[in-house]
Design an enzyme around this catalytic site. Structure first.
Site, PDB file in Angstrom:
ATOM      1  NE  ARG A 250      58.716 -18.055 -69.186  1.00 45.63           N
ATOM      2  CZ  ARG A 250      59.306 -19.015 -69.878  1.00 45.63           C
ATOM      3  NH1 ARG A 250      59.138 -20.268 -69.508  1.00 45.63           N
ATOM      4  NH2 ARG A 250      60.049 -18.735 -70.930  1.00 45.63           N
ATOM      5  CD  GLU A 278      63.019 -19.804 -63.627  1.00 48.78           C
ATOM      6  OE1 GLU A 278      63.733 -19.679 -64.655  1.00 48.78           O
ATOM      7  OE2 GLU A 278      61.896 -20.330 -63.659  1.00 48.78           O
ATOM      8  CG  HIS A 297      63.030 -22.718 -66.683  1.00 47.79           C
ATOM      9  ND1 HIS A 297      62.659 -21.399 -66.530  1.00 47.79           N
ATOM     10  CD2 HIS A 297      62.420 -23.145 -67.817  1.00 47.79           C
ATOM     11  CE1 HIS A 297      61.873 -21.037 -67.536  1.00 47.79           C
ATOM     12  NE2 HIS A 297      61.722 -22.088 -68.329  1.00 47.79           N
TER      13      HIS A 297
END
Length: 330
Positions: A250, A278, A297
């Site tokens: 993260r 994001e 991601h």
């Protein structure tokens, strides 16, 4: 867009809605849905929209929402919290996607999934390391463009890998590193001697020291209140020029803005799968920094992880509606 639904005639059952899903996850979820038979109706929209208004509209009468790939921001949370009783998140780091304190205040249950994609993320971690050390993607582009000059690689054999965090993903990365002939250092606030011995790693007490000694530094911390911002700008100053930095965990475990500022100096290599914002904004400076590889991601996304994730999400919802708990975070 097609609508997948189950038990439409059972209006006595609560409704579970998945307002957005990537195409490759549809079949694994279809296979898991029998776990909700006679427990809940399900409605799945099989497109991957990120439009907040569309998501809210699709969840208008939902008792539970399956959250995959989109953030439940404050506006969306407020619009859904008057009727949604459970958010089932398709990942481990749920705090990045749902405000857990607001959920507690409103009495809304939140679940996540755990250990569903350890090897998927570990393999992606090494894919980033290999691209940065051997630059296969760039070499492919060079040959296809008609050139034959090539690029130099960086050896991993005999180098030092530093792992920040040592859960299931990091342990899988450590095992892979052994196959490459690397030595592995580990920093973790709760490190078990059995895990250190089993995976042939060396524990380091100081995070800054680990970063200074690493040729490759890979981040594998979960996002919690105690890990938010735990890697500081001062820690990143300990990285030696030429170090490869990888983050498939993260972005929020790093002090806000600290990694971008460090990378802008241009003396590190980096592979990043997670970001402060994001999707990554078009004007984000990371897009123009040389020597880094960015992926959207997706480290968790492979066929085995999809199956494990789908079953856990459905089991968590079944547990909620039958009065038990499974992967309950709130």
């Amino acid at each position: 867009m097609a609508l997948i639904s189950t038990q439409n005639d059972r209006t006595d059952l609560p409704l579970v809605v998945m307002p957005s899903i990537i195409e490759s996850m549809v079949q694994p979820f279809r296979e898991a849905l029998p776990l909700l038979h006679d427990i809940a109706r399900v409605r799945i929209y099989d497109d991957a929209t990120l439009d907040g208004d569309v998501i809210v509209d699709r969840c208008a009468d939902a008792d539970a929402v399956m959250v995959i790939g989109f953030h439940v921001d404050d506006s969306m949370f407020d619009r859904l919290s008057d009727h949604v009783r459970c958010f089932s998140f398709g990942g481990t780091g749920v705090a990045s996607y749902i405000d857990l304190s607001r959920a507690r205040e409103r009495g809304i249950a939140v679940t996540n999934v755990v250990r569903y994609g350890d090897h998927a993320v570990a393999e992606h971690t090494f894919a980033l390391i290999m691209e940065l050390s051997r630059r296969v993607g760039r070499l492919d582009a060079i040959v296809k463009s008609g050139r034959w000059d090539g690029l130099d690689g960086i050896s991993l054999y005999g180098r030092t890998l530093g792992l920040i965090g040592f859960g299931g993903i990091a342990q899988a990365v450590a095992d892979m590193a052994t196959g490459f002939g690397m030595s592995t250092l580990v920093w973790n606030s709760h490190l078990h001697e059995e895990a250190v011995a089993a995976h042939h790693v060396t524990a380091v007490d100081d995070l800054g020291e680990l970063l200074h000694r690493s040729d490759v530094a890979s981040i594998h911390l979960p996002l919690t209140d105690s890990t938010t911002g735990i890697i500081t700008a001062d820690h990143l100053e300990r990285l030696r020029p030429g170090t490869i930095v990888v983050n498939t965990a993260r972005a929020e475990v790093i002090e806000p803005g600290a990694l971008t500022r460090r990378l802008l100096r241009g003396d590190l290599l980096a592979g990043l799968d997670v970001f402060d914002h994001e999707p990554l904004p078009l004007d984000d400076p990371l897009r123009s920094v040389p020597g880094i590889v960015l992926t959207p991601h997706v480290a968790w996304r492979d066929d085995e992880a999809y199956r494990a994730l789908s079953v856990q999400i459905v089991r968590a919802i079944a547990a909620f509606f039958t009065g038990s708990a499974f992967n309950r975070v709130v």
